[in-house]
Design a protein around this motif. Structure first.
Motif, PDB file in Angstrom:
ATOM      1  N   GLY A 226       0.788  -1.226   0.000  1.00 21.30           N
ATOM      2  CA  GLY A 226       0.000   0.000   0.000  1.00 21.30           C
ATOM      3  C   GLY A 226       0.818   1.272   0.000  1.00 21.30           C
ATOM      4  O   GLY A 226       0.251   2.370   0.001  1.00 21.30           O
ATOM      5  N   THR A 227       2.146   1.153  -0.020  1.00 31.00           N
ATOM      6  CA  THR A 227       3.014   2.333   0.006  1.00 31.00           C
ATOM      7  C   THR A 227       3.954   2.330  -1.190  1.00 31.00           C
ATOM      8  O   THR A 227       4.587   1.315  -1.495  1.00 31.00           O
TER       9      THR A 227
ATOM     10  N   VAL B 149       2.001   7.412  -2.667  1.00 32.58           N
ATOM     11  CA  VAL B 149       1.005   7.121  -1.640  1.00 32.58           C
ATOM     12  C   VAL B 149       1.668   6.385  -0.475  1.00 32.58           C
ATOM     13  O   VAL B 149       2.670   5.687  -0.656  1.00 32.58           O
TER      14      VAL B 149
ATOM     15  N   ARG C  58       0.576   4.009   3.127  1.00 39.18           N
ATOM     16  CA  ARG C  58      -0.421   3.364   3.992  1.00 39.18           C
ATOM     17  C   ARG C  58       0.193   3.287   5.382  1.00 39.18           C
ATOM     18  O   ARG C  58       1.244   2.683   5.573  1.00 39.18           O
TER      19      ARG C  58
ATOM     20  N   THR D  56       0.859   1.986   8.859  1.00 33.69           N
ATOM     21  CA  THR D  56       0.772   0.592   9.297  1.00 33.69           C
ATOM     22  C   THR D  56       0.510   0.417  10.787  1.00 33.69           C
ATOM     23  O   THR D  56       0.348  -0.710  11.252  1.00 33.69           O
TER      24      THR D  56
ATOM     25  N   ARG E 124      -4.510   6.591   5.045  1.00 37.58           N
ATOM     26  CA  ARG E 124      -3.890   6.545   3.717  1.00 37.58           C
ATOM     27  C   ARG E 124      -3.737   7.978   3.215  1.00 37.58           C
ATOM     28  O   ARG E 124      -4.693   8.761   3.286  1.00 37.58           O
TER      29      ARG E 124
ATOM     30  N   THR F  22      -2.016  10.630   0.101  1.00 38.51           N
ATOM     31  CA  THR F  22      -1.473  10.781  -1.241  1.00 38.51           C
ATOM     32  C   THR F  22      -0.736  12.114  -1.359  1.00 38.51           C
ATOM     33  O   THR F  22      -1.239  13.152  -0.923  1.00 38.51           O
TER      34      THR F  22
ATOM     35  N   ILE G 169       5.082   3.815   8.325  1.00 37.38           N
ATOM     36  CA  ILE G 169       4.754   3.153   7.061  1.00 37.38           C
ATOM     37  C   ILE G 169       5.576   1.877   6.880  1.00 37.38           C
ATOM     38  O   ILE G 169       5.488   1.217   5.845  1.00 37.38           O
TER      39      ILE G 169
END
Length: 399
Positions: free
Chosen positions: A206-207, A253, A255, A257, A271, A273, A373
């Motif tokens: 997700g990153t 981006v 995410r 954690t 999340r 951006t 992250i």
């Protein structure tokens, strides 16, 4: 005195701010930390402090202010407070801050804009003082409310066990143990400096974020040294190597954690951006409103002030729990922070004016918010004149 508390206080005073004989000490603390604050004051006097001044806060009193005052009133600076901060700086006073949310639900139901309001002129003055002459240490103090947030019950004994692991309190000599760890982190920072990196890239579940670095970037790991040549640890625990990036170069981006408590409210599933250095979108499973309110603080709140590298060797990661405290959880894995940058992140930065730092590309803001992250699967690469090097692979330092 409880052995954990005694060792905690001794570590903060001797390795954290490294109190010197005849020095003044300021201790920022909540009423929930009374027993620990008393131990810190005792340790400071034992180390030779000339005076120790506690600055008390209290959660319910803070909630009263949020409920009754306007955003303007909550953010207005007080001339007497600014004068006091500058006097502390000029006198080389040591600053200890005991944090740790005594009630993580303190601001549930409150207006997010009021919760996010801060006396930014005072905050900036305090930061300038810390960067220009004060040794400081920020450390989280265990309390029942913090334990309840982690374990679902006020089990402070269990919390102290985890904190002892993270802070190396069980070592034969915790101060010596931290000086050893600080030396390891400083060596990592020197390795990175030699690469003269122009950007770093974080990739994981997700990153995918690429962040530009400034010319003559300097990485910091472990402790700092003040203007008198005295070493200290600004945060305990610390497991990171970090710097401040070019505020105009961040794309991709992230995410987050780990859950985090921001302005007294729990945030999960965050999340974010970035485009052209600016945050253009922020969503969360819980707590999105408080994040958006914080990001509206000022222009710099939307840009990065820190990039950091942490691997699985971290004591916080080895503790095996989510601490729900930024000072701890940020040291469990790689993280970035939006908001205020560090003047020492570039060669000559401490001697520059704030305008010169801004012109160079360092970020200015009234906030500084770290978000994790990293963790399993995270990879970090750095690019510079020598090409691209892998720094962390699958959460392990490989440089």
């Amino acid at each position: 005195m409880d052995r954990h508390i005694e060792r905690f206080a001794d570590l903060v005073v001797r390795a954290g701010v490294n109190v010197q004989p005849g020095q003044g000490v300021v201790v920022d603390t909540d009423t929930a930390h009374l027993e620990i604050a008393r131990a810190v004051v005792e340790a400071a006097y034992a180390a030779g402090a000339a005076w120790v001044e506690p600055n008390w806060s209290d959660g319910p009193m803070q909630r009263s202010a949020v409920d009754h005052l306007t955003v303007g009133q909550l953010s207005a600076s007080r001339p007497w407070a600014l004068t006091r901060i500058n006097e502390w700086r000029d006198a080389g006073v040591a600053s200890i801050a005991l944090t740790g949310d005594a009630d993580p639900h303190l601001f549930d139901g409150a207006d997010p804009a009021r919760v996010a309001a801060r006396r930014h002129e005072e905050i900036q003055a305090r930061r300038r003082a810390l960067f220009d002459g004060m040794r400081w240490c920020v450390v989280a103090a265990p309390n029942p409310g913090w334990a309840r947030q982690i374990f679902g019950e006020p089990d402070t004994e269990r919390l102290w066990a985890a904190v002892s692991t993270a802070m190396r309190l069980e070592a034969d000599d915790p101060v010596a143990a931290w000086r050893d760890r600080s030396a390891t982190l400083a060596t990592r920072a020197q390795q990175l400096d030699k690469l003269e990196l122009t950007e770093v890239r974080y990739t994981g579940d997700g990153t995918d974020l690429t962040v530009g670095l400034l010319p003559q970037t300097r990485w910091t790991g472990g402790g700092l040294v003040d203007r008198f040549g005295i070493d200290y640890l600004p945060n305990i625990p610390t497991e990171e190597v970090f710097t401040s990036p070019d505020r105009g170069r961040a794309d991709g981006v992230i995410r987050v954690t780990r859950p985090m408590v921001i302005l007294g409210q729990l945030v999960t599933g965050l999340r974010v951006t970035f485009e052209g250095g600016t945050i253009v979108e922020a969503t969360a499973d819980q707590g999105a409103d408080v994040i958006r309110a914080q990001l509206a603080t000022d222009e710099g709140a939307l840009r990065l002030g820190e990039v950091s590298l942490v691997d699985r060797d971290s004591r916080i990661a080895k503790a095996g729990i989510v601490f729900h405290n930024t000072l701890y959880d940020e040291n469990a894995g790689c993280h970035v922070a939006w908001g205020q940058s560090f003047p020492f992140a570039v060669a000559g930065g401490p001697a520059m004016t704030e305008q010169e730092r801004a012109d160079l590309g360092l970020n200015m803001s009234g906030i500084h918010t770290d978000v994790v992250i990293g963790g399993d699967g995270i990879t970090v690469t750095g690019t510079g004149p020598q090409g691209t090097a892998t720094i962390i692979r699958n959460d392990e330092w490989v440089l």
